[in-house]
Design a protein around this motif. Structure first.
Motif, short mmCIF file in Angstrom:
data_model
loop_
_atom_site.label_atom_id
_atom_site.label_comp_id
_atom_site.label_asym_id
_atom_site.label_seq_id
_atom_site.Cartn_x
_atom_site.Cartn_y
_atom_site.Cartn_z
N ARG A 157 11.82 164.02 13.56
CA ARG A 157 11.39 162.72 14.06
C ARG A 157 10.28 162.90 15.08
NH1 ARG A 157 15.80 158.34 13.96
NH2 ARG A 157 14.05 157.30 14.88
N PRO A 158 9.29 162.01 15.07
CA PRO A 158 8.22 162.10 16.07
C PRO A 158 8.76 161.80 17.47
CG PRO A 158 7.92 160.17 14.69
CD PRO A 158 9.08 160.93 14.14
N ASP A 159 8.06 162.27 18.47
CA ASP A 159 8.42 162.02 19.86
C ASP A 159 8.40 160.52 20.11
OD1 ASP A 159 8.85 162.20 22.57
OD2 ASP A 159 6.79 162.80 23.04
N ALA A 160 9.40 160.02 20.83
CA ALA A 160 9.51 158.58 21.10
C ALA A 160 8.29 158.04 21.85
CB ALA A 160 10.78 158.28 21.89
N SER A 161 7.63 158.88 22.64
CA SER A 161 6.46 158.41 23.37
C SER A 161 5.28 158.13 22.46
CB SER A 161 6.06 159.43 24.44
OG SER A 161 5.66 160.64 23.81
N GLN A 162 5.31 158.64 21.22
CA GLN A 162 4.22 158.43 20.27
C GLN A 162 4.47 157.26 19.34
OE1 GLN A 162 3.84 162.13 18.23
NE2 GLN A 162 2.96 163.20 19.97
N GLN A 163 5.66 156.67 19.39
CA GLN A 163 5.98 155.56 18.50
C GLN A 163 5.44 154.26 19.09
OE1 GLN A 163 10.17 155.60 17.76
NE2 GLN A 163 10.07 157.44 16.54
N PRO A 164 4.95 153.33 18.21
CA PRO A 164 4.43 152.05 18.71
C PRO A 164 5.54 151.18 19.28
CG PRO A 164 4.54 152.05 16.31
CD PRO A 164 4.90 153.44 16.77
N ASP A 165 5.15 150.27 20.18
CA ASP A 165 6.11 149.31 20.71
C ASP A 165 6.50 148.35 19.61
OD1 ASP A 165 5.86 150.42 23.21
OD2 ASP A 165 4.30 149.03 23.84
N GLY A 166 7.65 147.73 19.74
CA GLY A 166 8.10 146.76 18.75
C GLY A 166 9.47 147.11 18.25
N PRO A 167 9.92 146.45 17.18
CA PRO A 167 11.25 146.70 16.67
C PRO A 167 11.41 148.14 16.22
CG PRO A 167 10.20 144.88 15.50
CD PRO A 167 9.20 145.46 16.42
N SER A 168 12.58 148.67 16.44
CA SER A 168 12.87 150.03 16.02
C SER A 168 12.98 150.09 14.50
CB SER A 168 14.21 150.46 16.64
OG SER A 168 14.67 151.65 16.04
N LEU A 169 12.43 151.15 13.92
CA LEU A 169 12.55 151.32 12.48
C LEU A 169 13.99 151.57 12.07
CD1 LEU A 169 9.40 153.47 11.66
CD2 LEU A 169 9.70 151.02 11.41
N ASP A 170 14.81 152.03 13.04
CA ASP A 170 16.22 152.25 12.75
C ASP A 170 16.95 150.94 12.48
OD1 ASP A 170 15.88 154.98 13.16
OD2 ASP A 170 16.36 154.83 15.29
N ALA A 171 16.39 149.82 12.95
CA ALA A 171 17.02 148.52 12.76
C ALA A 171 16.75 147.94 11.37
CB ALA A 171 16.54 147.53 13.82
N LEU A 172 15.78 148.48 10.63
CA LEU A 172 15.48 147.98 9.31
C LEU A 172 16.55 148.42 8.32
CD1 LEU A 172 11.66 148.70 9.15
CD2 LEU A 172 12.78 146.53 9.60
N GLN A 173 16.90 147.54 7.41
CA GLN A 173 17.92 147.85 6.42
C GLN A 173 17.28 147.85 5.04
OE1 GLN A 173 20.91 144.82 5.82
NE2 GLN A 173 22.42 146.36 5.26
N ILE A 174 17.43 148.96 4.31
CA ILE A 174 16.94 149.02 2.94
C ILE A 174 17.97 148.35 2.05
CG2 ILE A 174 16.33 150.52 1.01
CD1 ILE A 174 15.37 152.56 3.10
N THR A 175 17.53 147.35 1.29
CA THR A 175 18.42 146.60 0.41
C THR A 175 17.93 146.72 -1.02
OG1 THR A 175 17.11 144.62 0.91
CG2 THR A 175 19.10 144.95 2.21
N GLU A 176 18.83 146.51 -1.97
CA GLU A 176 18.50 146.59 -3.39
C GLU A 176 18.92 145.31 -4.10
OE1 GLU A 176 20.48 150.05 -4.91
OE2 GLU A 176 18.92 151.39 -4.19
N ALA A 177 18.19 144.97 -5.15
CA ALA A 177 18.50 143.79 -5.96
C ALA A 177 17.84 143.96 -7.32
CB ALA A 177 17.99 142.52 -5.29
N GLU A 178 18.22 143.11 -8.25
CA GLU A 178 17.54 143.06 -9.54
C GLU A 178 16.40 142.06 -9.44
OE1 GLU A 178 19.79 142.29 -13.03
OE2 GLU A 178 21.12 143.99 -12.71
N CYS A 179 15.26 142.42 -10.01
CA CYS A 179 14.13 141.51 -10.07
C CYS A 179 14.56 140.27 -10.84
CB CYS A 179 12.94 142.19 -10.75
SG CYS A 179 11.56 141.08 -11.07
N ARG A 180 14.28 139.11 -10.31
CA ARG A 180 14.67 137.86 -10.97
C ARG A 180 13.83 137.55 -12.20
NH1 ARG A 180 14.94 134.40 -5.47
NH2 ARG A 180 16.40 135.78 -4.40
N GLN A 181 12.72 138.25 -12.35
CA GLN A 181 11.85 137.98 -13.49
C GLN A 181 12.07 138.95 -14.64
OE1 GLN A 181 7.92 136.55 -12.56
NE2 GLN A 181 7.03 137.97 -14.05
N CYS A 182 12.18 140.27 -14.32
CA CYS A 182 12.28 141.25 -15.42
C CYS A 182 13.56 142.08 -15.39
CB CYS A 182 11.06 142.18 -15.42
SG CYS A 182 11.00 143.35 -14.05
N GLY A 183 14.36 141.98 -14.32
CA GLY A 183 15.63 142.68 -14.25
C GLY A 183 15.57 144.11 -13.73
#
Length: 70
Positions: free
Chosen positions: A2-28
């Motif tokens: 992981r990069p040094d915390a002092s080099q990361q941009p301000d704003g929401p933490s990337l750790d707070a993002l959740q990767i989600t999955e779904a089926e495309c509603r158009q092609c599946g």
């Protein structure tokens, strides 16, 4: 490694993002997105931003705002 915390941009933490999955509603096709926001690479379908699981940052809160061309 992981990069040094002092080099990361301000704003929401990337750790707070959740990767989600779904089926495309158009092609599946099984697609992955961040916090319930999806774009299908096969057919081009995109769900509405309002269907996401979290609140999007406002323009001033977006760390990339100053990098955009006018």
């Amino acid at each position: 490694m992981r990069p040094d915390a002092s080099q990361q941009p301000d704003g929401p933490s990337l750790d707070a993002l959740q990767i989600t999955e779904a089926e495309c509603r158009q092609c599946g096709t099984l697609i992955a997105g961040l916090d319930g926001r999806y774009a299908c690479p096969v057919c081009g379908w995109v769900n509405s931003w309002a269907e996401g699981h979290g609140i999007l940052p406002t323009g001033p809160d977006d760390p990339d705002t100053s990098n955009r061309l006018s």
